[in-house]
Design an enzyme around this catalytic site. Structure first.
Site, PDB file in Angstrom:
ATOM      1  N   LYS A 104       8.394  -5.329  -5.509  1.00  0.00           N
ATOM      2  CA  LYS A 104       7.999  -6.465  -4.645  1.00  0.00           C
ATOM      3  C   LYS A 104       8.791  -7.718  -4.988  1.00  0.00           C
ATOM      4  CE  LYS A 104       4.751  -5.074  -1.787  1.00  0.00           C
ATOM      5  NZ  LYS A 104       3.505  -4.387  -1.870  1.00  0.00           N
ATOM      6  N   LYS A 152      12.018   5.051   1.015  1.00  0.00           N
ATOM      7  CA  LYS A 152      10.866   5.650   1.703  1.00  0.00           C
ATOM      8  C   LYS A 152      10.517   4.846   2.957  1.00  0.00           C
ATOM      9  CE  LYS A 152       7.302   3.094  -0.590  1.00  0.00           C
ATOM     10  NZ  LYS A 152       6.241   2.858  -1.462  1.00  0.00           N
ATOM     11  N   LYS A 163       5.876   0.099   5.564  1.00  0.00           N
ATOM     12  CA  LYS A 163       5.415  -0.916   6.514  1.00  0.00           C
ATOM     13  C   LYS A 163       6.149  -2.228   6.321  1.00  0.00           C
ATOM     14  CE  LYS A 163       0.881   0.633   5.898  1.00  0.00           C
ATOM     15  NZ  LYS A 163      -0.365   0.263   5.288  1.00  0.00           N
TER      16      LYS A 163
HETATM   17  P1  TYM Z   1      -0.355   2.136   1.285  1.00  0.00           P
HETATM   18  O1  TYM Z   1      -1.209   1.320   2.174  1.00  0.00           O
HETATM   19  O2  TYM Z   1       1.005   1.633   0.958  1.00  0.00           O
HETATM   20  O3  TYM Z   1      -0.171   3.599   1.859  1.00  0.00           O
HETATM   21  C1  TYM Z   1      -1.261   4.417   2.261  1.00  0.00           C
HETATM   22  C2  TYM Z   1      -0.968   5.877   1.946  1.00  0.00           C
HETATM   23  O4  TYM Z   1       0.222   6.312   2.599  1.00  0.00           O
HETATM   24  C3  TYM Z   1       1.098   6.928   1.656  1.00  0.00           C
HETATM   25  N1  TYM Z   1       2.495   6.640   2.046  1.00  0.00           N
HETATM   26  C4  TYM Z   1       3.447   7.564   2.195  1.00  0.00           C
HETATM   27  N2  TYM Z   1       3.438   8.903   2.044  1.00  0.00           N
HETATM   28  C5  TYM Z   1       4.590   9.574   2.294  1.00  0.00           C
HETATM   29  N3  TYM Z   1       5.740   8.964   2.680  1.00  0.00           N
HETATM   30  C6  TYM Z   1       5.811   7.627   2.833  1.00  0.00           C
HETATM   31  N4  TYM Z   1       6.933   7.044   3.228  1.00  0.00           N
HETATM   32  C7  TYM Z   1       4.623   6.862   2.584  1.00  0.00           C
HETATM   33  N5  TYM Z   1       4.327   5.536   2.632  1.00  0.00           N
HETATM   34  C8  TYM Z   1       3.027   5.426   2.289  1.00  0.00           C
HETATM   35  C9  TYM Z   1       0.747   6.269   0.328  1.00  0.00           C
HETATM   36  O5  TYM Z   1       1.132   7.082  -0.760  1.00  0.00           O
HETATM   37  C10 TYM Z   1      -0.757   6.122   0.445  1.00  0.00           C
HETATM   38  O6  TYM Z   1      -1.414   7.310   0.063  1.00  0.00           O
HETATM   39  N6  TYM Z   1      -2.104   1.083  -3.323  1.00  0.00           N
HETATM   40  C11 TYM Z   1      -2.313   1.915  -2.126  1.00  0.00           C
HETATM   41  C12 TYM Z   1      -3.680   1.745  -1.496  1.00  0.00           C
HETATM   42  C13 TYM Z   1      -4.832   1.950  -2.430  1.00  0.00           C
HETATM   43  C14 TYM Z   1      -5.326   3.198  -2.912  1.00  0.00           C
HETATM   44  C15 TYM Z   1      -6.456   2.867  -3.728  1.00  0.00           C
HETATM   45  C16 TYM Z   1      -4.933   4.519  -2.745  1.00  0.00           C
HETATM   46  C17 TYM Z   1      -5.619   0.977  -2.944  1.00  0.00           C
HETATM   47  N7  TYM Z   1      -6.602   1.510  -3.719  1.00  0.00           N
HETATM   48  C18 TYM Z   1      -7.163   3.859  -4.379  1.00  0.00           C
HETATM   49  C19 TYM Z   1      -5.662   5.515  -3.409  1.00  0.00           C
HETATM   50  C20 TYM Z   1      -6.771   5.185  -4.222  1.00  0.00           C
HETATM   51  C21 TYM Z   1      -1.281   1.527  -1.078  1.00  0.00           C
HETATM   52  O7  TYM Z   1      -0.748   0.441  -1.097  1.00  0.00           O
HETATM   53  O8  TYM Z   1      -1.144   2.458  -0.074  1.00  0.00           O
END
Ligand code: TYM
Length: 344
Positions: A115, A206, A209
């Protein structure tokens, strides 16, 4: 008893990486879960504010995320779907875990470095990087650990980018249990088969968003036309014939993987799939990929539109109220034990 927990940040409509890497798995777990298991899926708005957010936009994004979760097939009657900020126990447990979490461990984690656009191996930080590093961004993994541990989740379905955070969550649970007795549950990570979907414009990164170029990702609400345009402009190469080679041909290989996860359902390998299409021109192959994506997303997109424009404008608050009530009950049961153990 199985307790599934996962979260997603409300930072825009989910993309194909979120869908294939996480949301599709959430729905599968929901549909296949034993009746006695609990599933909790959270819109993690407290995580979203670790970077600056416009309040009105964040509210809108939260609504879009709830609509997206319904659209992909989550059922609020079966799964507990709620906003993280509506369950204060997440923040409370975060504080308690912070009191034993190691700064050394957090320093080695990669997310805050990316970040701040720092290389993964920087150490120690110079003063100007330290000045830019916010405490919330640095301690982000502690809140994520609390999310999971406060529900004593046994399984956490995520994409590969979250593995490191879950390793840390297990470490927090073990550290807590070591001093306070066996109360928290170290969770198991469930990696989806499509654990890392790549960007369409920079296939070495990857799909995300937060990338500036909207053409780098396909949103689950994209029209057929938008899907076709984005796939057409996806970065590939000029080698004739379609082959699967993630090292030498990352762009084409990413498209093959997307197709594989949409269509082939693990009955064939990516190499076999590529072989089926080897004689197609890149243009024709891209059309095939766009068709498959559209086919998968069309019902999701329709459902998304109908939920977003539902005449009953209370659906969101009703759903959030019911979800957070159930999530609070789950979290409060853990917090009673945690407070007792800590002496609070
Ligand atoms: P976030 O919001 O970035 O993403 C949500 C989920 O999507 C998956 N993901 C991907 N999988 C495959 N290829 C990609 N390019 C890709 N981009 C995103 C992420 O691995 C995720 O599963 N920190 C987490 C949110 C969170 C969380 C938690 C997850 C907060 N507390 C507790 C599990 C348990 C996040 O920012 O996900």
């Amino acid at each position: 008893r199985q307790v599934v927990f996962s979260g997603i940040q409300p930072t825009g409509v989910p993309h194909l990486g979120n869908y294939l890497g996480a949301l599709r798995q959430w729905v599968k777990l929901q549909d296949e879960a034993a009746p006695e298991s609990t599933l909790l899926y959270s819109v993690v708005d407290l995580h979203a504010i670790t970077v600056a957010q416009d309040p009105a936009r964040l509210r809108q994004w939260r609504k879009e995320m709830f609509a997206s979760l319904i659209a992909v097939g989550l059922d609020p009657k079966r799964s507990i779907i709620f906003c993280q900020s509506a369950v204060p126990a997440h923040s409370e447990l975060m504080w308690i875990l912070s009191c034993t979490a190691s700064i050394g461990y957090l320093s080695r984690m990669t997310q805050w470095k990316s970040k701040l656009a720092l290389p993964d191996n920087v150490s120690p930080l110079d003063e100007s990087s330290k000045a830019k590093l916010r405490l919330g961004l640095f301690s982000y993994p502690v809140l994520q650990a609390a999310d999971v541990l406060v529900h004593r989740a046994t399984h956490v379905p995520v994409g590969e980018d979250q593995s490191q955070h879950l390793e840390f969550a297990r470490n927090c649970a073990n550290a807590f249990n070591h001093t306070s007795g066996k109360i928290l549950v170290p969770p198991e990570t469930i990696l989806s088969p499509a654990k890392r979907v790549m960007s369409l414009t920079q296939p070495q990164l990857k799909m995300s968003k937060s990338h500036k170029n909207p053409k780098s990702r396909i949103l689950i609400s994209d029209s057929r036309d938008e899907i076709t345009k984005k796939i057409k402009s996806a970065l590939t190469d000029s080698i004739s014939s379609i082959t699967y080679d993630p090292q030498q041909r990352p762009g084409v290989s990413n498209l093959i993987e997307i197709l594989y996860h949409l269509d082939a359902a693990e009955v064939r390998s990516c190499h076999e799939l590529a072989h089926d299409y080897k004689d197609l021109s890149m243009r024709a192959f891209k059309e095939k990929v766009a068709d498959s994506i559209d086919e998968r997303l069309s019902s999701i997109r329709d459902k998304y539109e109908s939920v977003m424009h539902d005449a009953n404008t209370h659906w969101l608050s009703d759903m959030n109220e019911e979800g957070s009530r159930r999530a609070r009950a789950s979290a409060d049961a853990t917090m009673a034990l945690v407070r007792e153990a800590v002496g609070l």
